[in-house]
Design a protein around this motif. Structure first.
Motif, short mmCIF file in Angstrom:
data_model
loop_
_atom_site.label_atom_id
_atom_site.label_comp_id
_atom_site.label_asym_id
_atom_site.label_seq_id
_atom_site.Cartn_x
_atom_site.Cartn_y
_atom_site.Cartn_z
N TRP A 36 3.80 0.99 -8.08
CA TRP A 36 2.65 0.99 -8.99
C TRP A 36 2.82 -0.07 -10.07
CZ3 TRP A 36 -2.15 2.72 -9.60
CH2 TRP A 36 -2.67 2.85 -10.88
N THR A 50 0.83 -1.21 0.00
CA THR A 50 0.00 0.00 0.00
C THR A 50 0.87 1.26 0.00
OG1 THR A 50 -1.67 -1.19 1.22
CG2 THR A 50 -1.85 1.19 1.21
N ILE A 51 1.91 1.25 0.82
CA ILE A 51 2.76 2.44 0.89
C ILE A 51 3.61 2.57 -0.36
CG2 ILE A 51 4.71 3.46 2.15
CD1 ILE A 51 3.41 2.41 4.71
N SER A 52 3.97 1.43 -0.97
CA SER A 52 4.90 1.48 -2.10
C SER A 52 4.35 2.26 -3.29
CB SER A 52 5.29 0.07 -2.53
OG SER A 52 4.21 -0.55 -3.20
N TYR A 53 3.03 2.26 -3.48
CA TYR A 53 2.56 3.04 -4.63
C TYR A 53 2.02 4.41 -4.28
CZ TYR A 53 -1.53 0.04 -3.61
OH TYR A 53 -2.52 -0.66 -3.00
N LEU A 54 2.26 4.85 -3.06
CA LEU A 54 1.88 6.22 -2.71
C LEU A 54 2.53 7.28 -3.62
CD1 LEU A 54 0.58 8.32 -0.78
CD2 LEU A 54 2.59 8.09 0.66
N PRO A 55 3.86 7.17 -3.89
CA PRO A 55 4.48 8.21 -4.72
C PRO A 55 3.86 8.34 -6.11
CG PRO A 55 6.15 6.89 -3.66
CD PRO A 55 4.85 6.19 -3.42
N TRP A 96 11.88 5.47 -8.18
CA TRP A 96 11.33 5.78 -6.85
C TRP A 96 9.82 5.98 -6.91
CZ3 TRP A 96 8.88 10.35 -5.06
CH2 TRP A 96 8.63 10.34 -3.67
N TYR A 106 -6.43 8.60 -0.20
CA TYR A 106 -5.62 7.41 -0.50
C TYR A 106 -6.28 6.09 -0.09
CZ TYR A 106 -1.38 4.85 -1.53
OH TYR A 106 -0.49 3.99 -2.07
N ILE A 151 2.20 -3.79 -9.19
CA ILE A 151 0.84 -4.29 -8.92
C ILE A 151 0.44 -5.40 -9.89
CG2 ILE A 151 -1.61 -3.68 -8.96
CD1 ILE A 151 -0.82 -0.93 -7.94
N ILE A 152 0.68 -5.15 -11.16
CA ILE A 152 0.22 -6.11 -12.16
C ILE A 152 0.99 -7.43 -12.06
CG2 ILE A 152 1.69 -5.29 -14.06
CD1 ILE A 152 -1.43 -5.50 -15.43
N ILE A 204 -4.14 14.10 -1.34
CA ILE A 204 -3.88 12.77 -1.90
C ILE A 204 -3.91 11.73 -0.77
CG2 ILE A 204 -2.22 11.35 -3.17
CD1 ILE A 204 -3.22 13.52 -4.93
N PHE A 258 0.86 8.62 -6.87
CA PHE A 258 -0.30 9.51 -6.90
C PHE A 258 0.04 10.98 -6.67
CE2 PHE A 258 -2.28 5.39 -6.19
CZ PHE A 258 -3.26 5.44 -7.16
N THR A 292 10.69 5.20 0.60
CA THR A 292 9.44 5.79 0.11
C THR A 292 8.97 6.92 1.01
OG1 THR A 292 8.88 3.58 -0.66
CG2 THR A 292 7.13 5.22 -0.71
#
Lengths: 334, 296
Positions: A209, A144-149, A204, B278, A212-213, B274, A151, B26
């Motif tokens: 994101w 969950t945290i890994s794809y924060l950047p 980074w 989220y 995910i796939i 965001i 957005f 991150t």
């Protein structure tokens, strides 16, 4: 000839034609074709609901495609589209003689290839390793945290990268602290580092994101395969290499093909926001070149020609990749 | 499986350590910027701020929300364009998607074709710029809304969701004499709320994050400036000096703030929305992603 006959006979079935002739005719056999106008008049609401957006599509999507004509004119905004002087392929000839254009092409493909290679490698590695984490809650949290950047905008992303890499930023602090360098490096003012910085920034921001796939594909692997491997005494690393990786191979290939088709469409946000006067030569990508010349210098036709060149290269790349995919598809064994 | 769980190997420990490292990479930048935004600007210039402010102050935020009219204006403009852009975008995409989900619609194929083509061909930067100019949208608020009203990708996601609604519902309404718009508004829209929420989030994030349209179409109208654009301008000024932030920090202005520290505060303000959406985003977007993948 046969075609034209069927067209003629088709016309007698045409509800438009029928309606004009009158109501005496026999009803058509195909009920779907029945009463175009009748159906249309019953679907007034549907027509009203789509009509404004059809206009929108034509204005905002199709008129710009028609704007490609500008590339073959000497376009001056004060005249109408069709009162312009036509110059044929002159702008393309000029384009291919500009050294700046080759510089932009080199930068675009260079950063494109670096981004493709490291972006794919980092996403697959991250997905492979995360897939092996056994603490389910921790695994979910990390993902969950890994794809924060992903957005946050590139404006914020660029600000973060510049802050981290500043003279007194954390990266320089660590490097000096470890004794790897004597004095802080001016990362952002070294042209040779620019491609690398863009690539690292991309990794980074997008690794989580992009993973995910792959993680979704890994979730679909038959658990029996792992059981069998365990019985045969395969280690975790060997299971990753011989089961997980081959299982997601089709996904990797499809995504690689798609991204090779987009090699030239790498955008310009990163380069524009991370770039500065010192590294301008390495930051100039095709879109920025079109922007500078096309809008900045009012050479609209020239800018359009650059855009068309890009589209053509993109189509060629996609076609090549499709051919390549077909070949691989035939040779795919497992 | 249960038995495996107890057997922690060296490999498992390395994995967890690696993931902790990923989490730090991150999150650290965000925490660092938060700390700097809450720290005295003069003190920040000395360096050494990590995830905790040394000389705590709200001066940088006060500068944005108090003394600087333009930044406050930019904040409201960002909110306005996000709200208006999301509402109009959702209405447009949902309506168009409904007409495309109705296979009996007389122009179904034609409209669908017109829409799908736009996913593959686009006019490009300069022709689009010329169009906006000819339409007189330069320096108008509408330039934030109109050009990105519809995205074919979103319409297709909504339509595939609508395809799964049992047709019996529509038919029974039709027998009761409802017209197409009533069916759409009373039956389809309430059933599509999950996918509408997803698309609304996508649109809102896109609107909130966009800066390039301001740069290209509205930079000479101060009233239309947005937070992202203001941030981009500060970034741009710093970049002229070769990205060397130290020299910027030297010119500290009154109130113990400077552009560099204000930049950090804007970054935080631009990131918070965001973060707020989220949890919802990450709940819905995987659905959207897989739906899109299936369709293409």
């Amino acid at each position: 000839m046969g075609k034209s006959i069927s067209e003629v006979s088709g016309q007698s079935n045409n509800p438009l034609f029928k309606n004009q002739v009158g109501m005496n005719k026999k009803p058509p056999i195909n009920p779907k074709k029945k009463g175009f106008w009748k159906r249309a008049s019953r679907q007034k609401a549907l027509i009203l609901m789509s009509f404004p957006f059809v206009i929108w599509l034509i204005v905002f999507k199709y008129i710009p495609i028609g704007g490609w004509l500008m590339a073959f004119q000497d376009y001056k905004p004060q005249f109408g589209m069709f009162d312009q002087e036509w110059v044929g392929l002159q702008h393309f000839k000029d384009l291919f003689q500009e050294p700046m254009f080759y510089q932009a092409l080199e930068n675009t493909l260079g950063m494109g290839i670096l981004g493709l290679v490291f972006g794919t490698l980092s996403a697959i590695t991250f997905a492979l390793l995360l897939n092996e984490v056994r603490l389910i809650t921790f695994k979910k949290l990390t993902q969950t945290i890994s794809y924060l950047p992903h957005f946050v905008s590139w404006v914020i992303g660029a600000n973060i990268v510049i802050t981290m890499l500043a003279q007194e930023g954390v990266i320089n602090n660590i490097l000096v602290g470890l004794g790897l360098i004597d004095s802080p490096i001016g990362f952002m003012s070294n042209p040779d580092l620019f491609w690398g910085i863009v690539t690292v920034a991309d990794v980074w921001k997008e690794t989580g994101w992009n993973a995910i796939i792959y993680l979704a594909a890994m979730a679909g692997v038959d658990p029996q395969l792992y059981e069998a491997a365990k019985v045969d005494g395969a280690s975790r690393l060997r299971q990753m290499w011989h089961i997980t990786l081959p299982s997601i191979r089709p996904v990797i290939i499809v995504l690689l093909i798609l991204s090779i088709g987009n090699l030239i469409n790498i955008g310009f946000e990163k380069q524009m926001l991370l770039g500065n006067n010192v590294v301008a030569d390495k930051a100039l990508v095709i879109d920025l070149y079109a922007l500078d010349y096309g809008i900045g210098m009012f050479r609209y036709s020239f800018g359009t020609a650059i855009g068309i060149f890009k589209s053509v290269i993109s189509v060629i790349l996609i076609l090549i990749c499709n051919q390549f995919a077909k070949k691989i598809g035939e040779g795919r064994v497992f | 499986m249960k038995k495996d769980f107890k057997k922690w190997t060296f490999f498992d420990i390395v994995l967890v350590l690696f993931m902790v490292f990923v989490l730090i990479i991150t999150l650290y930048p965000f925490l660092n910027i938060l700390a700097i935004s809450l720290n005295n600007a003069v003190d920040t210039a000395k360096g050494g701020i990590h995830i905790w402010p040394r000389e705590f102050t709200f001066a940088n935020y006060k500068e944005i929300f108090g003394s600087n009219d333009r930044l406050l204006q930019a904040f409201f403009m960002s909110v306005l364009r996000t709200v208006v852009g999301t509402v109009t975008g959702v209405i447009a995409s949902t309506m168009l998607a409904y007409t495309l989900s109705r296979r009996d619609f007389v122009f179904n194929k034609q409209v669908g074709f017109l829409l799908v083509i736009t996913m593959f061909v686009s006019g490009g930067l300069i022709p689009e710029y010329m169009l906006i100019r000819h339409l007189g949208l330069i320096n108008e608020f509408a330039v934030y809304i109109l050009p990105m009203l519809i995205s074919a990708f979103n319409v297709i996601i909504i339509r595939s969701f609508m395809d799964n609604i049992p047709p019996a519902l529509e038919e029974s309404a039709k027998i009761d004499g409802a017209n197409d718009f009533t069916i759409f508004w009373r039956i389809i829209v309430p059933l599509c709320l999950p996918v509408i929420a997803t698309i609304a989030l996508f649109l809102a994030v896109g609107q909130w994050n966009s800066w390039f349209d301001t740069y290209l179409y509205a930079r000479s109208n101060e009233n239309l400036t947005t937070l992202q654009f203001e941030l981009m301008k500060i970034l741009d000024n710093a970049n002229i000096s070769g990205g060397d932030v130290t020299s910027q920090n030297a010119q500290v202005i009154a109130d113990q703030t400077n552009p560099q520290s204000i930049k950090m505060a804007i970054t935080i303000i631009a990131t918070v929305p965001i973060l707020l959406v989220y949890p919802f985003l990450q709940k819905y977007f995987v659905t959207g992603l897989t739906l899109g993948a299936v369709k293409s």
